[in-house]
Design an enzyme around this catalytic site. Structure first.
Site, mmCIF file in Angstrom:
data_model
loop_
_atom_site.group_PDB
_atom_site.id
_atom_site.type_symbol
_atom_site.label_atom_id
_atom_site.label_comp_id
_atom_site.label_asym_id
_atom_site.label_seq_id
_atom_site.Cartn_x
_atom_site.Cartn_y
_atom_site.Cartn_z
ATOM 1 N N SER A 264 0.839 -1.198 0.000
ATOM 2 C CA SER A 264 0.000 0.000 0.000
ATOM 3 C C SER A 264 0.873 1.247 0.000
ATOM 4 O O SER A 264 2.080 1.169 0.204
ATOM 5 C CB SER A 264 -0.884 0.012 1.251
ATOM 6 O OG SER A 264 -0.091 0.329 2.380
ATOM 7 N N LYS A 265 0.220 2.393 -0.219
ATOM 8 C CA LYS A 265 1.026 3.619 -0.253
ATOM 9 C C LYS A 265 1.610 3.926 1.127
ATOM 10 O O LYS A 265 2.654 4.550 1.230
ATOM 11 C CB LYS A 265 0.227 4.792 -0.809
ATOM 12 C CG LYS A 265 -0.956 5.230 -0.004
ATOM 13 C CD LYS A 265 -1.594 6.431 -0.701
ATOM 14 C CE LYS A 265 -2.847 6.874 0.022
ATOM 15 N NZ LYS A 265 -3.562 7.932 -0.699
ATOM 16 N N ARG A 266 0.951 3.443 2.171
ATOM 17 C CA ARG A 266 1.513 3.635 3.510
ATOM 18 C C ARG A 266 2.832 2.882 3.670
ATOM 19 O O ARG A 266 3.715 3.317 4.385
ATOM 20 C CB ARG A 266 0.518 3.200 4.581
ATOM 21 C CG ARG A 266 -0.525 4.260 4.900
ATOM 22 C CD ARG A 266 -1.566 3.750 5.857
ATOM 23 N NE ARG A 266 -2.232 2.549 5.363
ATOM 24 C CZ ARG A 266 -3.206 2.554 4.441
ATOM 25 N NH1 ARG A 266 -3.615 3.689 3.934
ATOM 26 N NH2 ARG A 266 -3.757 1.430 4.025
#
Ligand code: GLU
Length: 515
Positions: A264-266
Site C-alpha cells: 500500500s502507499k503507507r
C-alpha cells in the site's frame, strides 16, 4: 485471430500505484507482441472520487515509463472519446435498451426504504440484505409496480436507478487466462446498479459498454476486479455480446516486501521506498510522495523490475529491454500467486542499467543534480564524472552523495588514515612527488593515467615506498576518503592543474595533521 486490442483503464482518483504501471505494462506488451493496439481509457465517472491532476499524472507516468498508448486520452484514435465522462449519453442509451430487453429494470427505492429493508433483514437474522431475486419482489421497482405507475413515476421525474436483473440459480463460468476456470454462482450476486440516479453509469456498465464499443479483445487487470467479472459476463449477455466477450486475465497481487499483505502507499512512507512511478503532490504532506523517478531510478530499470512482479520468462535472463520483454512476454507465464515487492531487487536492476548506460546519456541525467547543488560543469567534465562513478552508484542521487568532492573539492579528509601514513620524513617525499608529477609532460595527463601510474611507481621504487604508503594518501588527498574511482584515472580526468592544487592543499593539511 482478430487484431488484439487491449486497454489500461485507470480511474483518476489520485496517484497511480505501481501496480497500475504493471497492469499498463502487461497490456502494452501483449499489444506490441501481436501488433495490436494499446488504449488508455480514463474511467472518471465517479465524481465523488475524482481528483484534479490525476489524469495528467497518469499520462506523464506512462510517458516516463515508455508505455505509450496507441489510442486514448491525449493520444487520439477512432474509438473516442476515451474519457468516460464524455460518453454519458452512450451509457444511458445502453442501460435503457437493457431495460427494454428485460435484462435490467428501474428501481425507485429511496435510501430510507433501502435502509429499512436492510434493518428488516438484520432482524430476521438469517441473511445480509442484498438487492436480489430474494428481495426485489418486495421492493419498489419496475418488476413489482404496475406498468402504469412506472410510467407515471418516470414522467414525474421521480429519482430512479437502473439495476441489472440477475437470474438466480445459474453458474457463471469464465476461463481466466491466469487463473483458469472460475465459477461464480448468480445467487451470490446482487442486482448491481448500472445507471445511477444522477444519470451517471457505474463502473460496471461503463466498463463493459466501452470494452464492447472499443472492440477490446483482452481484459488484463488486477485481481481485485475478478469478483466484478461475474456481473460483467451477465452484462455482455444482456448486450447480446457474450460470444464476442473479451478474454480475461487477472493479475496477482503485489505484496509488501515482507510478503505479508498487499503493498500500500503507507508502506512507501513507512519503509522509505517508492510505490508510485513519479512524484505526487497531494493536498497534505501525508498525501505527497516521491516516485521511482525521484528516488533516482531509470525508467527502463523500473519497467524491467515491474515486468518480473508476477511474470517470468522461464529462463535465467533477468535484464530485458522493452523490445526483449515484448518478444518474451506471454500471458501463460504470468503466475497465480502474489508477487513480493523486493526493493533490493529494484535497486539491483537500476544498478545494472546505470552501468550499462553510456556516459553522454548519464551526463544528461546527472547534470540537473549537479546544477541544483550550485555547480556548472562542462559536458566533458560531466561525462568523465559519470564514467568514473557509474559503477559505484545504485540510484541517481548517489552520483552527488558519493561524488560531491569531484565538483566541490574535498571538505573533510580521512585524517585517521593519514596519520598512519604521514611523518616529517614522508612529508618531504610527498612534496618531492608533487614536484615530479607537476613536471611530467602534458601527454602523461591524458588517457586513463597509465603514465602517471608509471611515474608514481618509479618514484616509490626509488624511495623505498610501498603502494600502501602512497596510494591511500593520494586517494584521500583527491577524494577525502578511501572510496571512489581508480586514483590514476581520476588524476588524468582532473588534469595537471586541478590535481596539483588538490595535492598541494592536502599536503599542507597533512603536514599539520602529523605534528
Ligand atoms: N477503472 C478501473 C480501475 O481503476 C478499471 C478496472 C478494469 O480494468 O476493468 O482499475
Amino acid at each position: 485471430m482478430n487484431k488484439i486490442r487491449v486497454r489500461f483503464a485507470p480511474s483518476p482518483t489520485g496517484a497511480l500505484h505501481i501496480g497500475g504501471i504493471r497492469t499498463a505494462l502487461y497490456n502494452y506488451l501483449l499489444a506490441k507482441k501481436f501488433n495490436g493496439t494499446f488504449i488508455l481509457r480514463i474511467e472518471d465517472t465517479d465524481q465523488g472520487r475524482f481528483v484534479p491532476g490525476a489524469e495528467a499524472y497518469i499520462i506523464e507516468s506512462l510517458r516516463w515509463a515508455g508505455i505509450i498508448p496507441d489510442e486514448g486520452v491525449g493520444f487520439g484514435g477512432d474509438y473516442g472519446p476515451y474519457r468516460q465522462s464524455e460518453r454519458k449519453a452512450i451509457y444511458a442509451e445502453y442501460a435503457g435498451q437493457m431495460v427494454q430487453n428485460g435484462y435490467a429494470y428501474y428501481a425507485f427505492d429511496t435510501p430510507e426504504e433501502l435502509d429499512a429493508a436492510r434493518e428488516a433483514a438484520k432482524e430476521a437474522g438469517n441473511h445480509t440484505f442484498k438487492y436480489d431475486a430474494l428481495e426485489r419482489g418486495s421492493l419498489r421497482n419496475s418488476l413489482t409496480l404496475p406498468a402504469e405507475t412506472v410510467s407515471q413515476l418516470l414522467e414525474q421525474g421521480a429519482p430512479y436507478v437502473i439495476r441489472l436483473l440477475v437470474q438466480p440459480g445459474q453458474d457463471i463460468v469464465i476461463q481466466d487466462l491466469v487463473r483458469g476456470e472460475v465459477v461464480f454462482q448468480s445467487d451470490e450476486l446482487d442486482d448491481k446498479i448500472l445507471l445511477k440516479s444522477d444519470g451517471m453509469p457505474t463502473y460496471h456498465l461503463a466498463n463493459v459498454v466501452d470494452d464492447t464499443l472499443m472492440e477490446i479483445t483482452h481484459v488484463i487487470r488486477g485481481e481485485e476486479w475478478l469478483p466484478s467479472t461475474a456481473h460483467h459476463v451477465l452484462l455482455y449477455r444482456a448486450l447480446g455480446r457474450e460470444a464476442q466477450m473479451p478474454s480475461f486475465a487477472h493479475l496477482p497481487l503485489i505484496l509488501k516486501p515482507d510478503g505479508k499483505g498487499k503493498l500500500s502507499k503507507r508502506d512507501g512512507l513507512r519503509l522509505g521506498i517508492p510505490v508510485f512511478p513519479i512524484a505526487w503532490q497531494g493536498e497534505t504532506p501525508e498525501d505527497s510522495f516521491k516516485g521511482f523517478r525521484e528516488f533516482g531510478f531509470l525508467p527502463q530499470a523500473m519497467v524491467n523490475f515491474m515486468a518480473f512482479m508476477g511474470w517470468n520468462p522461464g529462463t535465467e535472463q533477468e535484464i530485458f529491454s522493452m523490445g526483449e520483454l515484448t518478444d518474451a512476454f506471454s500471458i501463460e507465464k504470468i503466475g497465480k500467486s502474489g508477487a513480493r515487492f523486493d526493493y533490493d531487487k529494484a535497486r539491483w536492476f537500476n544498478q545494472q542499467y546505470l552501468h550499462a548506460t553510456d556516459d553522454a546519456t548519464l551526463a544528461g541525467l546527472v547534470a540537473p543534480i549537479v546544477r541544483a547543488n550550485g555547480y556548472d560543469p562542462t559536458e566533458e567534465q560531466l561525462q568523465a564524472f559519470c564514467r568514473l562513478m557509474k559503477e559505484r552508484v545504485t540510484l541517481l542521487p548517489e552520483f552527488w552523495e558519493k561524488g560531491a568532492w569531484f565538483f566541490a573539492g574535498v571538505q573533510e579528509y580521512d585524517e585517521a588514515n593519514i596519520k598512519k601514513r604521514w611523518s616529517a620524513e614522508r612529508s618531504l617525499l610527498f612534496h618531492q612527488l608533487l614536484v615530479e608529477l607537476e613536471a611530467l609532460p602534458e601527454a602523461a595527463w591524458q588517457g586513463e593515467g597509465e603514465a602517471l601510474k608509471a611515474a608514481v611507481e618509479t618514484f616509490m621504487q626509488a624511495n623505498g615506498l610501498k603502494p600502501g604508503d602512497v596510494l591511500p594518501v593520494l586517494r584521500i588527498a583527491l577524494v577525502g576518503n578511501m572510496q571512489g574511482p581508480a586514483v590514476f584515472e581520476l588524476m588524468a580526468v582532473f588534469g595537471r592543474a586541478e590535481t596539483s592544487a588538490r595535492l598541494a592543499k592536502a599536503w599542507e593539511r597533512f603536514s599539520g595533521v602529523s605534528v
